[in-house]
Scaffold this motif. Sequence first.
Motif, PDB file in Angstrom:
ATOM      1  N   MET A   1      -3.002   1.705  17.496  1.00 34.08           N
ATOM      2  CA  MET A   1      -4.144   1.697  16.575  1.00 34.08           C
ATOM      3  C   MET A   1      -4.378   0.283  16.041  1.00 34.08           C
ATOM      4  SD  MET A   1      -3.210   5.205  14.497  1.00 34.08           S
ATOM      5  CE  MET A   1      -4.801   5.440  13.737  1.00 34.08           C
ATOM      6  N   LEU A   2      -5.665  -0.095  15.896  1.00 31.01           N
ATOM      7  CA  LEU A   2      -6.002  -1.428  15.459  1.00 31.01           C
ATOM      8  C   LEU A   2      -5.722  -1.607  13.971  1.00 31.01           C
ATOM      9  CD1 LEU A   2      -9.404  -1.907  17.331  1.00 31.01           C
ATOM     10  CD2 LEU A   2      -7.159  -2.793  17.988  1.00 31.01           C
ATOM     11  N   LYS A   3      -5.298  -2.809  13.602  1.00 32.51           N
ATOM     12  CA  LYS A   3      -5.074  -3.126  12.195  1.00 32.51           C
ATOM     13  C   LYS A   3      -6.419  -3.146  11.469  1.00 32.51           C
ATOM     14  CE  LYS A   3      -1.283  -6.243  13.445  1.00 32.51           C
ATOM     15  NZ  LYS A   3      -0.843  -7.661  13.455  1.00 32.51           N
ATOM     16  N   TYR A   4      -6.465  -2.532  10.291  1.00 32.69           N
ATOM     17  CA  TYR A   4      -7.680  -2.564   9.481  1.00 32.69           C
ATOM     18  C   TYR A   4      -7.405  -3.257   8.152  1.00 32.69           C
ATOM     19  CZ  TYR A   4     -12.191  -1.121   7.713  1.00 32.69           C
ATOM     20  OH  TYR A   4     -13.474  -1.128   7.222  1.00 32.69           O
ATOM     21  N   ILE A   5      -6.273  -2.907   7.543  1.00 25.56           N
ATOM     22  CA  ILE A   5      -5.781  -3.624   6.375  1.00 25.56           C
ATOM     23  C   ILE A   5      -4.503  -4.335   6.779  1.00 25.56           C
ATOM     24  CG2 ILE A   5      -4.915  -3.429   4.009  1.00 25.56           C
ATOM     25  CD1 ILE A   5      -6.525  -0.847   3.746  1.00 25.56           C
ATOM     26  N   GLU A   6      -4.424  -5.621   6.511  1.00 24.76           N
ATOM     27  CA  GLU A   6      -3.232  -6.410   6.833  1.00 24.76           C
ATOM     28  C   GLU A   6      -2.697  -7.047   5.550  1.00 24.76           C
ATOM     29  OE1 GLU A   6      -3.581  -8.903  10.495  1.00 24.76           O
ATOM     30  OE2 GLU A   6      -5.672  -8.235  10.424  1.00 24.76           O
ATOM     31  N   ILE A   7      -1.444  -6.769   5.261  1.00 21.38           N
ATOM     32  CA  ILE A   7      -0.783  -7.357   4.093  1.00 21.38           C
ATOM     33  C   ILE A   7       0.341  -8.235   4.622  1.00 21.38           C
ATOM     34  CG2 ILE A   7       0.453  -6.873   1.946  1.00 21.38           C
ATOM     35  CD1 ILE A   7      -0.911  -4.103   1.961  1.00 21.38           C
ATOM     36  N   GLN A   8       0.237  -9.517   4.357  1.00 22.29           N
ATOM     37  CA  GLN A   8       1.131 -10.486   4.989  1.00 22.29           C
ATOM     38  C   GLN A   8       1.905 -11.292   3.948  1.00 22.29           C
ATOM     39  OE1 GLN A   8      -1.802 -12.709   7.189  1.00 22.29           O
ATOM     40  NE2 GLN A   8      -1.952 -11.193   8.824  1.00 22.29           N
ATOM     41  N   ASN A   9       3.220 -11.075   3.908  1.00 18.61           N
ATOM     42  CA  ASN A   9       4.126 -11.870   3.066  1.00 18.61           C
ATOM     43  C   ASN A   9       3.669 -11.941   1.604  1.00 18.61           C
ATOM     44  OD1 ASN A   9       5.709 -12.584   5.396  1.00 18.61           O
ATOM     45  ND2 ASN A   9       4.111 -14.065   5.905  1.00 18.61           N
ATOM     46  N   VAL A  10       3.232 -10.820   1.081  1.00 19.65           N
ATOM     47  CA  VAL A  10       2.670 -10.796  -0.272  1.00 19.65           C
ATOM     48  C   VAL A  10       3.773 -10.701  -1.321  1.00 19.65           C
ATOM     49  CG1 VAL A  10       1.445  -9.283  -1.895  1.00 19.65           C
ATOM     50  CG2 VAL A  10       0.361  -9.994   0.247  1.00 19.65           C
ATOM     51  N   ALA A  11       3.603 -11.469  -2.387  1.00 21.36           N
ATOM     52  CA  ALA A  11       4.479 -11.410  -3.560  1.00 21.36           C
ATOM     53  C   ALA A  11       3.603 -11.413  -4.803  1.00 21.36           C
ATOM     54  CB  ALA A  11       5.443 -12.588  -3.586  1.00 21.36           C
ATOM     55  N   GLN A  12       4.101 -10.784  -5.860  1.00 18.92           N
ATOM     56  CA  GLN A  12       3.354 -10.764  -7.112  1.00 18.92           C
ATOM     57  C   GLN A  12       4.301 -10.998  -8.274  1.00 18.92           C
ATOM     58  OE1 GLN A  12      -0.258 -10.194  -7.574  1.00 18.92           O
ATOM     59  NE2 GLN A  12       0.512 -11.228  -9.395  1.00 18.92           N
ATOM     60  N   THR A  13       4.054 -12.070  -9.006  1.00 18.46           N
ATOM     61  CA  THR A  13       4.837 -12.417 -10.185  1.00 18.46           C
ATOM     62  C   THR A  13       3.915 -12.477 -11.387  1.00 18.46           C
ATOM     63  OG1 THR A  13       6.417 -13.720  -8.866  1.00 18.46           O
ATOM     64  CG2 THR A  13       6.356 -14.144 -11.234  1.00 18.46           C
ATOM     65  N   PHE A  14       4.333 -11.853 -12.486  1.00 18.85           N
ATOM     66  CA  PHE A  14       3.540 -11.859 -13.712  1.00 18.85           C
ATOM     67  C   PHE A  14       4.208 -12.748 -14.761  1.00 18.85           C
ATOM     68  CE2 PHE A  14       2.614  -7.678 -11.807  1.00 18.85           C
ATOM     69  CZ  PHE A  14       1.232  -7.779 -11.692  1.00 18.85           C
ATOM     70  N   LYS A  15       3.398 -13.442 -15.545  1.00 14.81           N
ATOM     71  CA  LYS A  15       3.913 -14.235 -16.653  1.00 14.81           C
ATOM     72  C   LYS A  15       4.099 -13.324 -17.859  1.00 14.81           C
ATOM     73  CE  LYS A  15       1.677 -18.547 -15.222  1.00 14.81           C
ATOM     74  NZ  LYS A  15       0.688 -19.611 -15.591  1.00 14.81           N
ATOM     75  N   THR A  16       5.279 -13.364 -18.455  1.00 14.40           N
ATOM     76  CA  THR A  16       5.558 -12.574 -19.650  1.00 14.40           C
ATOM     77  C   THR A  16       6.165 -13.482 -20.719  1.00 14.40           C
ATOM     78  OG1 THR A  16       7.859 -11.983 -19.129  1.00 14.40           O
ATOM     79  CG2 THR A  16       6.120 -10.643 -18.107  1.00 14.40           C
ATOM     80  N   LYS A  17       6.302 -12.945 -21.929  1.00 13.64           N
ATOM     81  CA  LYS A  17       6.896 -13.722 -23.017  1.00 13.64           C
ATOM     82  C   LYS A  17       8.348 -14.070 -22.731  1.00 13.64           C
ATOM     83  CE  LYS A  17       3.900 -11.847 -26.628  1.00 13.64           C
ATOM     84  NZ  LYS A  17       3.825 -11.084 -27.902  1.00 13.64           N
ATOM     85  N   LYS A  18       8.989 -13.239 -21.901  1.00 13.99           N
ATOM     86  CA  LYS A  18      10.391 -13.487 -21.562  1.00 13.99           C
ATOM     87  C   LYS A  18      10.535 -14.329 -20.292  1.00 13.99           C
ATOM     88  CE  LYS A  18      12.024  -9.182 -23.684  1.00 13.99           C
ATOM     89  NZ  LYS A  18      12.755  -7.904 -23.456  1.00 13.99           N
ATOM     90  N   GLY A  19       9.403 -14.774 -19.751  1.00 14.23           N
ATOM     91  CA  GLY A  19       9.447 -15.578 -18.538  1.00 14.23           C
ATOM     92  C   GLY A  19       8.826 -14.835 -17.370  1.00 14.23           C
ATOM     93  N   PRO A  20       8.889 -15.415 -16.167  1.00 11.51           N
ATOM     94  CA  PRO A  20       8.272 -14.793 -14.994  1.00 11.51           C
ATOM     95  C   PRO A  20       8.922 -13.447 -14.659  1.00 11.51           C
ATOM     96  CG  PRO A  20       8.824 -17.095 -14.575  1.00 11.51           C
ATOM     97  CD  PRO A  20       9.490 -16.727 -15.859  1.00 11.51           C
ATOM     98  N   PHE A  21       8.072 -12.464 -14.310  1.00 11.95           N
ATOM     99  CA  PHE A  21       8.562 -11.155 -13.880  1.00 11.95           C
ATOM    100  C   PHE A  21       8.099 -10.922 -12.449  1.00 11.95           C
ATOM    101  CE2 PHE A  21       7.921  -6.631 -13.114  1.00 11.95           C
ATOM    102  CZ  PHE A  21       9.168  -6.118 -13.432  1.00 11.95           C
TER     103      PHE A  21
ATOM    104  N   LEU B   1       6.715  -7.743  -7.066  1.00 14.45           N
ATOM    105  CA  LEU B   1       6.770  -7.476  -5.622  1.00 14.45           C
ATOM    106  C   LEU B   1       7.202  -8.726  -4.873  1.00 14.45           C
ATOM    107  CD1 LEU B   1       3.369  -5.584  -5.139  1.00 14.45           C
ATOM    108  CD2 LEU B   1       5.641  -4.533  -5.130  1.00 14.45           C
ATOM    109  N   ARG B   2       7.874  -8.505  -3.739  1.00 12.59           N
ATOM    110  CA  ARG B   2       8.263  -9.631  -2.891  1.00 12.59           C
ATOM    111  C   ARG B   2       8.213  -9.194  -1.421  1.00 12.59           C
ATOM    112  NH1 ARG B   2      13.186  -8.705  -0.708  1.00 12.59           N
ATOM    113  NH2 ARG B   2      14.489  -7.118  -1.723  1.00 12.59           N
ATOM    114  N   ASP B   3       7.871 -10.125  -0.548  1.00 11.27           N
ATOM    115  CA  ASP B   3       7.970  -9.925   0.907  1.00 11.27           C
ATOM    116  C   ASP B   3       7.317  -8.618   1.378  1.00 11.27           C
ATOM    117  OD1 ASP B   3       9.512 -12.267   0.986  1.00 11.27           O
ATOM    118  OD2 ASP B   3      11.352 -11.139   0.608  1.00 11.27           O
ATOM    119  N   ILE B   4       6.080  -8.372   0.939  1.00  8.23           N
ATOM    120  CA  ILE B   4       5.378  -7.158   1.354  1.00  8.23           C
ATOM    121  C   ILE B   4       4.602  -7.427   2.644  1.00  8.23           C
ATOM    122  CG2 ILE B   4       3.662  -5.419   0.741  1.00  8.23           C
ATOM    123  CD1 ILE B   4       6.153  -5.243  -0.977  1.00  8.23           C
ATOM    124  N   ASN B   5       4.961  -6.702   3.689  1.00  7.85           N
ATOM    125  CA  ASN B   5       4.257  -6.794   4.969  1.00  7.85           C
ATOM    126  C   ASN B   5       3.923  -5.375   5.432  1.00  7.85           C
ATOM    127  OD1 ASN B   5       4.425  -9.779   6.058  1.00  7.85           O
ATOM    128  ND2 ASN B   5       6.405  -9.337   5.125  1.00  7.85           N
TER     129      ASN B   5
END
Length: 271
Positions: free
Chosen positions: A1-21, A24-28
């Motif tokens: 089946m052909l790729k329609y949505i591609e998620i490549q090496n995705v990471a998500q870091t949020f800034k918080t009062k206690k520092g970076p949170f 998500l990491r390494d989402i493929n």
Amino acid sequence: MLKYIEIQNVAQTFKTKKGPFVALRDINLNVAKGEFVALIGHSGCGKSTLLNLIAGLTIPTAGSLICANREIAGPGPERAVVFQNHSLLPWLTCFENVHLGVERVFGSRNPGAAVETKAQLIARTDAALAMVGLTPAAQKRPGEISGGMKQRVGIARALAMEPKVLLMDEPFGALDALTRAKLQDELLEIVARTQSTVVMVTHDVDEAVLLSDKIVMMTNGPAATIGEVLSVDLPRPRNRVALADSAQYLGYRKAVIDFLYTRQAHVEKAA
């Protein structure tokens, strides 16, 4: 089946009062056109964060997301979202809540879309309400209908925009078991009819197995990632009663439970 949505090496870091949170990491992950994908995992594993990234509601800290060969750089009418909270405007009728979204996408206020006449906009709204069985309740306001009917309005509003991708964040999580089962069955019929590509967040193992072509199991957060992807090779159309005694269905269910409660055992802290 052909790729329609591609998620490549995705990471998500949020800034918080206690520092970076690091959420998500390494989402493929690849999602094929017309595929139904469930995201499942314990609370705090980043399921909704990943869905928001696909919706374009947030931008990843690293990596890229592509839909139909175009980078996801923000929200778009080709990706409709259905939230657990139906998010209906209480002063509008069911018809008006759906029509509002239709007008924004297909009306003259959106120069990027083909402009439709008022009659066409009304017909599109009526058709979406009919698809979810809400024609008799079209002129009722949210305060006059049940929780299940409110969620149907939210689904109708999303479907009326003819999205290429339907994104659902625990759409049935707040409903009682019988209402949830009925809406799951209706969703199966709607997806079969529209051939939509669906990505849905869920906590419910049975829901994931019943609805999905593929179950994406997330590791515990923080810094969550995809632990395993399970392909669900059950024939469609699916019947929950027939599947109740299916060894294949029970095998998929056991595999997800084993991942969640053995390999990713998670103890919720008392509030």
